[in-house]
Motif scaffolding. Structure first.
Motif, mmCIF file in Angstrom:
data_model
loop_
_atom_site.group_PDB
_atom_site.id
_atom_site.type_symbol
_atom_site.label_atom_id
_atom_site.label_comp_id
_atom_site.label_asym_id
_atom_site.label_seq_id
_atom_site.Cartn_x
_atom_site.Cartn_y
_atom_site.Cartn_z
ATOM 1 N N ALA A 19 13.394 -17.957 37.731
ATOM 2 C CA ALA A 19 13.067 -17.080 36.589
ATOM 3 C C ALA A 19 12.179 -16.008 37.162
ATOM 4 O O ALA A 19 12.079 -14.816 36.779
ATOM 5 C CB ALA A 19 12.115 -18.056 35.621
ATOM 6 N N THR A 20 11.403 -16.265 38.150
ATOM 7 C CA THR A 20 10.465 -15.206 38.993
ATOM 8 C C THR A 20 11.463 -14.067 39.646
ATOM 9 O O THR A 20 11.020 -12.858 39.217
ATOM 10 C CB THR A 20 9.709 -15.777 39.843
ATOM 11 O OG1 THR A 20 8.690 -16.970 39.337
ATOM 12 C CG2 THR A 20 8.858 -14.793 40.583
ATOM 13 N N LEU A 21 12.373 -14.657 40.233
ATOM 14 C CA LEU A 21 13.329 -13.449 40.835
ATOM 15 C C LEU A 21 14.218 -12.664 39.891
ATOM 16 O O LEU A 21 14.026 -11.413 40.016
ATOM 17 C CB LEU A 21 14.327 -14.190 41.927
ATOM 18 C CG LEU A 21 13.689 -14.743 42.969
ATOM 19 C CD1 LEU A 21 14.614 -15.486 43.900
ATOM 20 C CD2 LEU A 21 12.899 -13.944 43.731
ATOM 21 N N THR A 22 14.472 -13.429 38.673
ATOM 22 C CA THR A 22 15.310 -12.757 37.639
ATOM 23 C C THR A 22 14.226 -11.730 36.882
ATOM 24 O O THR A 22 14.578 -10.572 36.534
ATOM 25 C CB THR A 22 15.738 -13.752 36.521
ATOM 26 O OG1 THR A 22 16.351 -14.689 37.186
ATOM 27 C CG2 THR A 22 16.656 -12.781 35.573
ATOM 28 N N LEU A 23 12.811 -11.983 36.796
ATOM 29 C CA LEU A 23 11.988 -10.961 36.164
ATOM 30 C C LEU A 23 11.564 -10.163 37.044
ATOM 31 O O LEU A 23 11.593 -9.016 36.584
ATOM 32 C CB LEU A 23 10.696 -11.932 35.712
ATOM 33 C CG LEU A 23 9.485 -11.378 35.319
ATOM 34 C CD1 LEU A 23 9.765 -10.723 33.678
ATOM 35 C CD2 LEU A 23 8.369 -12.034 34.937
ATOM 36 N N LEU A 24 11.496 -10.228 38.411
ATOM 37 C CA LEU A 24 11.410 -9.192 39.482
ATOM 38 C C LEU A 24 12.392 -8.082 39.016
ATOM 39 O O LEU A 24 12.338 -6.934 38.928
ATOM 40 C CB LEU A 24 11.492 -9.729 40.554
ATOM 41 C CG LEU A 24 11.510 -8.746 41.780
ATOM 42 C CD1 LEU A 24 10.413 -7.889 41.940
ATOM 43 C CD2 LEU A 24 11.779 -9.336 43.331
ATOM 44 N N LEU A 25 13.856 -8.531 38.845
ATOM 45 C CA LEU A 25 14.811 -7.561 38.819
ATOM 46 C C LEU A 25 14.571 -6.903 37.544
ATOM 47 O O LEU A 25 15.026 -5.666 37.287
ATOM 48 C CB LEU A 25 16.223 -8.370 38.900
ATOM 49 C CG LEU A 25 16.601 -9.020 40.159
ATOM 50 C CD1 LEU A 25 18.005 -9.661 40.121
ATOM 51 C CD2 LEU A 25 16.669 -7.822 41.448
ATOM 52 N N LEU A 26 14.285 -7.507 36.409
ATOM 53 C CA LEU A 26 14.105 -6.951 35.101
ATOM 54 C C LEU A 26 12.958 -5.821 35.213
ATOM 55 O O LEU A 26 13.216 -4.701 34.695
ATOM 56 C CB LEU A 26 13.594 -8.004 34.355
ATOM 57 C CG LEU A 26 13.544 -7.510 32.739
ATOM 58 C CD1 LEU A 26 14.615 -6.721 32.063
ATOM 59 C CD2 LEU A 26 13.044 -8.509 31.846
ATOM 60 N N LEU A 27 11.921 -6.047 35.874
ATOM 61 C CA LEU A 27 10.745 -5.205 36.153
ATOM 62 C C LEU A 27 11.178 -4.107 37.163
ATOM 63 O O LEU A 27 10.716 -2.883 36.636
ATOM 64 C CB LEU A 27 9.772 -5.787 36.759
ATOM 65 C CG LEU A 27 9.019 -7.025 35.964
ATOM 66 C CD1 LEU A 27 7.760 -7.572 36.686
ATOM 67 C CD2 LEU A 27 8.463 -6.375 34.442
ATOM 68 N N LEU A 28 12.067 -4.203 37.984
ATOM 69 C CA LEU A 28 12.557 -3.141 38.739
ATOM 70 C C LEU A 28 13.519 -2.205 37.927
ATOM 71 O O LEU A 28 13.522 -0.860 38.113
ATOM 72 C CB LEU A 28 13.280 -3.652 39.889
ATOM 73 C CG LEU A 28 12.702 -4.375 41.057
ATOM 74 C CD1 LEU A 28 13.403 -5.169 42.025
ATOM 75 C CD2 LEU A 28 11.578 -3.183 41.882
ATOM 76 N N PHE A 30 2.474 -4.777 37.145
ATOM 77 C CA PHE A 30 3.354 -5.989 36.774
ATOM 78 C C PHE A 30 3.631 -6.843 37.709
ATOM 79 O O PHE A 30 3.609 -8.084 37.808
ATOM 80 C CB PHE A 30 4.622 -5.504 36.008
ATOM 81 C CG PHE A 30 3.946 -4.809 34.823
ATOM 82 C CD1 PHE A 30 3.999 -5.571 33.400
ATOM 83 C CD2 PHE A 30 4.184 -3.307 34.771
ATOM 84 C CE1 PHE A 30 3.749 -4.912 32.125
ATOM 85 C CE2 PHE A 30 3.810 -2.823 33.758
ATOM 86 C CZ PHE A 30 3.589 -3.317 32.190
ATOM 87 N N LEU A 31 4.126 -6.443 39.026
ATOM 88 C CA LEU A 31 4.377 -7.270 40.080
ATOM 89 C C LEU A 31 3.152 -8.295 40.445
ATOM 90 O O LEU A 31 3.572 -9.188 40.904
ATOM 91 C CB LEU A 31 4.943 -6.469 41.241
ATOM 92 C CG LEU A 31 6.255 -5.910 41.066
ATOM 93 C CD1 LEU A 31 6.889 -5.128 42.324
ATOM 94 C CD2 LEU A 31 7.380 -6.851 40.426
ATOM 95 N N ILE A 32 1.892 -7.668 40.736
ATOM 96 C CA ILE A 32 1.039 -8.262 40.986
ATOM 97 C C ILE A 32 0.696 -9.403 39.793
ATOM 98 O O ILE A 32 0.133 -10.266 40.243
ATOM 99 C CB ILE A 32 -0.143 -7.121 41.008
ATOM 100 C CG1 ILE A 32 -0.244 -6.325 42.434
ATOM 101 C CG2 ILE A 32 -1.789 -8.075 41.166
ATOM 102 C CD1 ILE A 32 -0.403 -6.925 43.567
ATOM 103 N N ILE A 33 0.837 -8.884 38.677
ATOM 104 C CA ILE A 33 0.453 -10.209 37.712
ATOM 105 C C ILE A 33 1.470 -11.237 37.675
ATOM 106 O O ILE A 33 1.079 -12.521 37.733
ATOM 107 C CB ILE A 33 0.349 -9.454 36.302
ATOM 108 C CG1 ILE A 33 -0.497 -8.423 36.133
ATOM 109 C CG2 ILE A 33 0.430 -10.694 35.190
ATOM 110 C CD1 ILE A 33 -0.383 -7.692 34.863
ATOM 111 N N GLU A 34 2.784 -10.816 37.846
ATOM 112 C CA GLU A 34 3.862 -11.984 38.056
ATOM 113 C C GLU A 34 3.561 -12.573 39.348
ATOM 114 O O GLU A 34 3.530 -13.982 39.271
ATOM 115 C CB GLU A 34 5.344 -11.171 38.114
ATOM 116 C CG GLU A 34 6.304 -12.380 38.239
ATOM 117 C CD GLU A 34 7.556 -11.688 38.460
ATOM 118 O OE1 GLU A 34 8.394 -12.193 38.698
ATOM 119 O OE2 GLU A 34 7.618 -10.466 38.854
ATOM 120 N N GLY A 35 3.180 -12.206 40.262
ATOM 121 C CA GLY A 35 3.090 -12.820 41.748
ATOM 122 C C GLY A 35 1.938 -13.836 41.763
ATOM 123 O O GLY A 35 2.002 -14.766 42.246
#
Length: 539
Positions: free
Chosen positions: A329-338, A349-354
């Motif tokens: 889910a984290t990697l999929t969200l990373l692609l979505l944010l990109l 958003f990457l700081i918050i997700e990480g």
């Protein structure tokens, strides 16, 4: 009478031996320590140490590598022999193709015979080479010589695929399975067609994947499982490049079906757990990329992320499986944010997700989740550092504030950092350095005058240095006090060599009064600290 005497003596001997054993046992119970002389007793020369198993290079080269090399040499010889016969006019196209099929059958027979004679590696190499010969020969007869039509060529290829599949199961050979699976995946590319049927192609490749995946998992063939899993994506990628203008949404949904099958095996099967978990994680990323490439909107990724979270909530699973779902889910969200945000906003958003993923890792204690979260966090840090603060009220100011807050949060909540002094010292220095950059950017926004910018920056540094010293004094942290003292000296040098030549006498006076006053106040703190220690010693 003699027998009675013997029995009495025997009983007496047994009683003496039992008494002796009980005495020895009581001594052993009372003994609390083992003498050091026994612990450090040197190993006698006669003591045999376990010998390391040496690699039998003769067997490794002769039985493993030489057969693989010389099967390739044999194939080259066959090709050149046919070329020579063709140039001399002895062999026409039909004879050429028929002879190669016969040669393939002979190699199959030889491979089976070698396998029966316990020459396992040589037999498997010959069998795999024969499968490859059948694929190449059918392709040559269909494409190069136009001797057979597309339906016939496709039928022959399917028969060869079935033979390779059955041989893989019967001989339990991973090499045969890899050769036959690669050939099976390439069959649509080996058939001449003016316009490919995308739906048929996707369905065919999916069937090949499912068949060989079940075979690989049932036989525990790790390499074969990885080959068929990623082979599907590679074939889809080749098709997308060949049919550049085609609608590839069917391929995206085929990868979704593949991923669902892998998820099922991951949840309910125990075979090849590490390989299945790895392909689960990577296939989720590849599937997301296919959906991003196939659709102009990205809500499909939102559905994928929601599905992962629902799986975590609804299904009962251990922490390791939950961490794999969370990492996916984290990697999929990373692609979505990109896909959704520009780089100036992306870092926030990457700081918050990480940070969220790293914090959850404190509960799940997963190495995979830790590195995934750390990787996302590092990407966010790089993105934020690439965009300096230009206005007080801006997304960059918010991003830098969140960055500094997250650093402080992880430093305080991570117990591993506090246990490792070197790592803790490095993190402290890093946080102090980033804090200096953060406050310097904000201070430069206070004035538009070039003359005052350097003065404001120097005052900010000296105040920040004083804050570090005071914090170190309160928390009894020597490193922060040293950092503060170093910054004071560095700021003083900056004032003398950079600021003085560029400012008026009035500003020089004000600057030195402020820097000198703050410096004296800080030195007073150290004086009071030493004075308190001396009083403690006298008492």
């Amino acid at each position: 009478m003699i027998l009675t005497m013997n029995d009495n003596e025997r009983m007496k001997n047994l009683e003496d031996r039992v008494a002796k054993l009980e005495e020895d046992l009581s001594k052993l119970r009372d003994r609390k320590t083992i003498p050091l002389s026994k612990i450090n007793k040197p190993i006698s020369p006669t003591t045999k140490l376990p010998m390391k198993k040496e690699t039998d290079w003769e067997k490794k080269i002769g039985q493993v590598w030489l057969p693989r090399i010389f099967i390739f040499v044999l194939l080259l010889g066959v090709i050149w022999g046919f070329k020579a016969g063709t140039e001399m006019g002895f062999i026409n196209d039909y004879v050429r193709i028929g002879a190669v099929y016969i040669a393939g059958c002979l190699i199959l027979f030889m491979g089976h015979k070698q396998w029966r004679n316990q020459n396992i590696v040589l037999g498997q190499v010959l069998l795999g080479g024969a499968i490859a010969i059948f694929f190449i020969t059918t392709f040559t007869a269909h494409i190069l010589y136009d001797l057979i039509q597309s339906p016939t060529a496709f039928t022959i290829h399917i028969v060869v695929v079935l033979v390779g599949f059955l041989f893989t199961k019967y001989y339990q050979s991973q090499s045969i399975g890899i050769v036959s699976s690669i050939g099976a995946c390439l069959v649509p590319f080996l058939i001449q067609s003016e316009s490919g049927n995308l739906l048929f192609f996707a369905l065919y490749e999916l069937i090949i994947f499912v068949a060989y995946m079940i075979l690989a998992l049932s036989q525990k063939l790790k390499a074969l499982y990885l080959v068929v899993t990623y082979g599907l994506h590679l074939c889809f990628l080749v098709f997308a490049f060949v049919q550049w203008n085609a609608d590839i949404r069917a391929l995206a949904f085929a990868t979704l079906v593949q991923h669902m099958i892998i998820v099922f095996y991951f949840l309910y099967r125990q075979t090849l757990k590490e390989q299945v978990a790895f392909t689960f994680l990577t296939s989720s990323v590849l599937m997301s990329l296919w959906f991003l490439a196939s659709f102009t909107y990205s809500y499909w990724l939102t559905i994928h992320i929601s599905a992962y979270l629902l799986f975590i909530i609804i299904f009962k699973m251990d922490k390791k499986k939950r961490s794999v779902f969370l990492s996916s889910a984290t990697l999929t969200l990373l692609l979505l944010l990109l896909d959704l945000f520009e780089q100036s906003t992306l870092g926030l958003f990457l700081i918050i997700e990480g940070s969220i993923v790293i914090y959850l890792n404190y509960h799940y204690q997963s190495t995979l989740q830790r590195w995934v979260g750390f990787g996302v966090y590092v990407l966010g840090v790089i993105s934020i550092l690439s965009f300096p603060i230009e206005r007080f009220i801006s997304i960059e100011t918010l991003a830098w504030t969140v960055l500094m807050s997250s650093f402080l949060f992880h430093f305080k909540s991570n117990q591993i950092i506090s246990q490792k002094k070197e790592l803790a010292a490095f993190i402290k220095i890093l946080i102090t350095f980033l804090g200096l950059i953060y406050l310097s950017q904000l201070s430069l926004l206070l004035t538009n005058s070039l003359e005052l910018e350097s003065i404001v920056l120097s005052l900010t540094w000296i105040i920040y240095a004083a804050a570090n010293v005071i914090y170190g004094q309160i928390k009894q942290d020597k490193l922060f006090r040293l950092i503060g003292m170093f910054m004071i000296v560095f700021t003083l040098l900056k004032v003398i060599f950079i600021d003085l030549p560029t400012v008026s006498i009035l500003i020089r006076a004000i600057l030195f009064l402020l820097v000198g006053g703050i410096g004296l106040a800080i030195s007073r703190l150290f004086y009071r600290k030493d004075h308190t220690k001396d009083d403690g010693r006298e008492n």
